[in-house]
Design a protein around this motif. Structure first.
Motif, mmCIF file in Angstrom:
data_model
loop_
_atom_site.group_PDB
_atom_site.id
_atom_site.type_symbol
_atom_site.label_atom_id
_atom_site.label_comp_id
_atom_site.label_asym_id
_atom_site.label_seq_id
_atom_site.Cartn_x
_atom_site.Cartn_y
_atom_site.Cartn_z
ATOM 1 N N ASP A 196 0.056 6.409 -6.981
ATOM 2 C CA ASP A 196 -1.111 7.286 -7.122
ATOM 3 C C ASP A 196 -0.685 8.720 -7.438
ATOM 4 O OD1 ASP A 196 -2.887 5.235 -6.631
ATOM 5 O OD2 ASP A 196 -3.177 5.729 -4.516
ATOM 6 N N VAL A 197 0.396 9.172 -6.798
ATOM 7 C CA VAL A 197 0.898 10.525 -7.052
ATOM 8 C C VAL A 197 1.361 10.638 -8.507
ATOM 9 C CG1 VAL A 197 2.674 12.206 -6.454
ATOM 10 C CG2 VAL A 197 1.545 10.888 -4.645
ATOM 11 N N GLN A 257 0.805 -1.213 0.000
ATOM 12 C CA GLN A 257 0.000 0.000 0.000
ATOM 13 C C GLN A 257 0.845 1.273 0.000
ATOM 14 O OE1 GLN A 257 -2.919 -0.593 -0.705
ATOM 15 N NE2 GLN A 257 -3.993 1.363 -0.521
ATOM 16 N N ARG A 258 1.995 1.254 0.684
ATOM 17 C CA ARG A 258 2.822 2.478 0.705
ATOM 18 C C ARG A 258 3.406 2.760 -0.675
ATOM 19 N NH1 ARG A 258 8.373 1.902 1.235
ATOM 20 N NH2 ARG A 258 9.151 -0.220 1.617
ATOM 21 N N TYR A 273 -0.954 3.051 -14.587
ATOM 22 C CA TYR A 273 -1.690 1.866 -14.153
ATOM 23 C C TYR A 273 -2.152 0.981 -15.316
ATOM 24 C CZ TYR A 273 -1.900 3.114 -9.184
ATOM 25 O OH TYR A 273 -1.579 3.376 -7.869
ATOM 26 N N HIS A 281 12.573 -0.471 -3.187
ATOM 27 C CA HIS A 281 11.795 -0.166 -1.983
ATOM 28 C C HIS A 281 12.137 -1.134 -0.848
ATOM 29 C CE1 HIS A 281 9.355 2.179 -4.840
ATOM 30 N NE2 HIS A 281 8.928 2.850 -3.787
ATOM 31 N N LYS A 327 1.830 1.825 -3.463
ATOM 32 C CA LYS A 327 0.681 2.259 -4.266
ATOM 33 C C LYS A 327 0.408 3.749 -4.077
ATOM 34 C CE LYS A 327 -4.126 1.506 -5.452
ATOM 35 N NZ LYS A 327 -4.398 2.965 -5.426
ATOM 36 N N GLU A 328 0.613 4.243 -2.872
ATOM 37 C CA GLU A 328 0.411 5.666 -2.630
ATOM 38 C C GLU A 328 1.383 6.499 -3.474
ATOM 39 O OE1 GLU A 328 0.788 6.050 1.571
ATOM 40 O OE2 GLU A 328 -1.093 4.990 1.996
ATOM 41 N N GLU A 329 2.609 5.994 -3.653
ATOM 42 C CA GLU A 329 3.564 6.683 -4.524
ATOM 43 C C GLU A 329 3.092 6.628 -5.977
ATOM 44 O OE1 GLU A 329 7.582 5.375 -4.055
ATOM 45 O OE2 GLU A 329 7.411 5.199 -1.875
ATOM 46 N N ARG A 382 -10.433 -0.475 0.671
ATOM 47 C CA ARG A 382 -9.262 0.208 0.136
ATOM 48 C C ARG A 382 -8.968 -0.275 -1.282
ATOM 49 N NH1 ARG A 382 -5.074 -1.132 4.879
ATOM 50 N NH2 ARG A 382 -6.051 -3.162 4.466
ATOM 51 N N GLU A 383 -8.589 0.678 -2.138
ATOM 52 C CA GLU A 383 -8.202 0.294 -3.497
ATOM 53 C C GLU A 383 -6.825 -0.359 -3.462
ATOM 54 O OE1 GLU A 383 -8.746 2.463 -7.619
ATOM 55 O OE2 GLU A 383 -6.879 3.134 -6.682
ATOM 56 N N ARG A 384 -6.743 -1.496 -4.109
ATOM 57 C CA ARG A 384 -5.483 -2.233 -4.179
ATOM 58 C C ARG A 384 -5.052 -2.355 -5.633
ATOM 59 N NH1 ARG A 384 -2.795 -3.178 0.693
ATOM 60 N NH2 ARG A 384 -4.296 -3.690 2.336
#
Length: 399
Positions: free
Chosen positions: A248-249, A241-242, A258, A316, A244-246, A270-272
């Motif tokens: 998303d930006v 998820q962390r 995507y 990562h 995915k947040e990157e 939550r979107e995965r």
């Protein structure tokens, strides 16, 4: 004859001093060693040989640095950074003298104040030993390295030697060892090194001054000991998820990010994101999995250009392996209860995700050691990229 015998016992005492304390205790210290050496010399000496590859080369480097002195000479001169080929200046002579103290033959063939090719070659040799960019100039990175005293270097090597003597996993005959500062993976079978692979390890965030930023360690690769229990051919990537947040930006500016992912909503709303097997998959063609709470694993990558970089800290936290397919196939071939490399080739071409559980797990150790044997078999210093000091051994997770 008496002199020869004394020399032999003196040599034996030196051998005993290089072994791990546990080994010395096991054979009863010096007295037990004398008895055992008289009764079964070949067995005793073989058992006491430090198991870490390159131990004696590292020991020789320590002896070299302990013999050096900077008496009467400055460690570094900031003016060296402004010098370059063909320059004539007093700083050229002092830089030449500094490199000579490091053991490099940079004797001037003409004017000692003129920068010649011999000085550039000496700098490149120094930079190679210290895993620096081989610019042939006294750049800022090289000056920082030259600013470290011989005493500090010797202390660093001593810490590495203690680790090489005492780390129990060097005695595991079949193992995989990842050394983070060296950006390498070594595969041992039966105590013999059979392959070395370049790796990409976890990144560390730094500010413009070079200091680690707040939260800058979130992606660093942990120092772990475990065992590879499965190999996944054509793996899907279930995006943490962390990360995915990157993404998303990035996707806010470029939605095509995507295009190769499948998005879904989990039971908690939550979107995965999951990336199915494909030529574009971040995990490449294989994943080597070992149980750990931090979701760290070894894997292939389509971004092979990163293996050409000198400092390979971009991930990562997981470890990208050059020729990971070759490593996976080697492990499958040694594991007779699985499908073997020929069947693996056919499955890899299919692009279908296929997990393969190994009948015999393979120990894996992710360590942090800042000196050792580099490519070509020469002694090297490796960069302390995480600012953790000379050595951090691989450790099993606490239950």
């Amino acid at each position: 004859a008496i002199g020869l015998e004394l020399h032999a016992w003196r040599l034996a005492s030196q051998i005993l001093s290089t072994v791990a304390q546990a080994d010395a205790d096991r054979i009863g210290g010096w007295e037990g060693f004398q008895r055992a050496l008289l009764q079964r010399p070949q067995e005793v000496l073989a058992g006491l040989t430090p198991p870490a590859p390159g131990y004696h080369a590292v020991l020789a480097a320590l002896q070299d640095y302990e013999s050096r002195s900077m008496t009467g000479l400055a460690l570094v001169d900031s003016g060296w950074e402004r010098l370059g080929p063909l320059d004539v200046a007093s700083g050229v002579a002092s830089l030449r003298a500094r490199l000579a103290r490091e053991g490099y033959n940079v004797t001037a063939t003409g004017d000692p104040l003129r920068w010649g090719e011999g000085l550039s070659a000496g700098l490149r040799a120094y930079q190679r030993r210290f895993s620096l960019a081989e610019t042939g100039r006294a750049d800022a990175e090289t000056l920082r390295s030259l600013g470290v005293s011989f005493e500090e270097r010797a202390s660093q090597i001593r810490a590495v030697l203690r680790h090489m003597k005492n780390a129990p996993y060097y005695r595991v005959p079949t193992r995989i060892v990842v050394n983070i500062p060296a950006f390498t993976l070594q595969h041992f079978e039966g105590g013999r090194l059979v392959a070395t692979h370049r790796v990409v390890v976890g990144a560390i965030g730094r500010d413009k001054s070079g200091k680690v930023k707040r939260g800058g360690r979130i992606n660093t690769t942990p120092f772990l000991a475990g065992a590879i229990t499965a190999i996944v051919l054509n793996p899907s990537w279930h995006v943490p998820q962390r990360i995915k947040e990157e993404l998303d930006v990035l996707a806010a500016r470029d939605p095509s990010i995507y295009d190769t992912f499948r998005l879904y909503v989990d039971a908690d709303g939550r979107e995965r994101a999951v990336q199915p097997p494909s030529p574009y998959s971040a995990l490449g063609k294989v994943k080597l999995a070992f149980p750990n709470s931090q979701a760290i694993f070894l894997h292939d990558t389509p971004r092979t250009e990163l293996f050409k970089e000198r400092v390979r800290a971009f991930s990562h936290g997981c470890i990208r392996v050059e020729n990971a397919v070759g490593l996976a196939k080697s492990l499958l071939d040694r594991d007779r209860g699985t499908l073997g490399s020929s069947k693996a080739d056919a499955l890899l071409r299919s692009n279908f995700e296929t997990p393969v559980t190994l009948t015999t797990s393979v120990p894996v150790f992710i360590e942090y050691v800042t000196a050792g044997i580099g490519s070509g078999g020469a002694f090297r210093f490796f960069p302390d990229i995480y600012d953790t000091g000379p050595v951090s051994p691989a450790r099993p997770e606490q239950p």
